[in-house]
Scaffold this active site. Structure first.
Site, short mmCIF file in Angstrom:
data_model
loop_
_atom_site.label_atom_id
_atom_site.label_comp_id
_atom_site.label_asym_id
_atom_site.label_seq_id
_atom_site.Cartn_x
_atom_site.Cartn_y
_atom_site.Cartn_z
N LYS A 1 49.84 39.07 45.48
CA LYS A 1 48.52 39.61 44.95
C LYS A 1 48.41 39.38 43.54
CE LYS A 1 46.93 43.38 47.76
NZ LYS A 1 46.77 44.82 48.01
N ASP B 1 43.07 47.42 47.55
CA ASP B 1 43.32 47.34 48.93
C ASP B 1 42.42 46.73 49.89
OD1 ASP B 1 44.94 49.01 50.66
OD2 ASP B 1 43.04 50.42 50.99
N HIS C 1 38.29 36.82 49.94
CA HIS C 1 37.71 38.17 49.80
C HIS C 1 38.17 38.67 48.37
CE1 HIS C 1 41.81 37.78 51.35
NE2 HIS C 1 42.21 38.92 51.15
#
Ligand code: IMP
Length: 184
Positions: free
Chosen positions: A13, A63, A165
């Site tokens: 990430k 998240d 996303h």
């Protein structure tokens, strides 16, 4: 350059955030444990967690989850637990007899600066029949975004960020932060 604390222990990430944000922000990884509530939506999890992290502002939490149509949205908010228990192989087994391969990733980014702001990004795609690629992390080897032939794990970070996303949520975050800076 302004510092931004990213609460994660996931280096994958961090790489994706740095790739898109590093021209504007010094993104620092803070691998802090925070309390994740059991909730029906990623938004609720993010908002609740941010409330406990005020001392680190400006801070962001991400998240994300994989929602598979044929499994009625599973693993969804349980994506982290399912990755740790079943993994990609377990998901492929569950999907073995399924013709409908449709799925989407959703990313919810929460920013806590003076107040809390939420940015979301979705990426539609399909679950492949066997794992492909070695890049990325998590469910990347089993997900092909719509309009592409390669899984996320076969793409460069730059290409993944273009359609993912997380890339979508991050671009909304960047837009918001640029607008709030021009107001100052
Ligand atoms: P979390 O956002 O860290 O809670 O992620 C939940 C689960 O989804 C973890 O197992 C992650 O590895 C996985 N995940 C989150 N984002 C992605 C992604 O961009 N690609 C693949 N798996 C992801």
């Amino acid at each position: 350059m302004r510092e931004l604390n990213l609460i994660t222990s996931n280096p994958g990430k961090l790489r994706e955030y740095r790739e898109l944000l590093s021209e504007r922000f010094n993104v620092k990884m803070k691998p802090l444990e925070y309390h994740e509530i059991q909730a029906d939506t990623l938004e609720e999890v993010v908002c609740h967690a941010l409330e406990t992290l005020r001392e680190y502002a400006p801070v962001i939490i991400d998240d994300s989850g994989l929602f598979i149509d044929a499994l009625k949205g599973f693993p969804g908010v349980y994506s982290a637990y399912v990755m740790d228990t079943l993994g990609c192989d377990g998901i492929l087994k569950l999907m073995d007899q399924e013709k409908n391969r449709k799925a989407h990733f959703r990313c919810v980014v929460g920013l806590l600066d003076e107040e809390i702001k939420i940015f979301t990004g979705d990426c539609p795609g399909e679950i492949v029949r066997s794992k492909r690629g070695t890049g990325g992390f998590g469910y990347d080897p089993i997900f092909v975004p719509s309009g592409y032939d390669h899984t996320f794990a076969q793409m460069s970070i730059q290409d993944k960020n273009l359609v993912s996303h997380r890339g979508r949520a991050m671009r909304a975050l960047i837009k918001h932060m640029e607008l709030s800076f021009t107001r100052i």
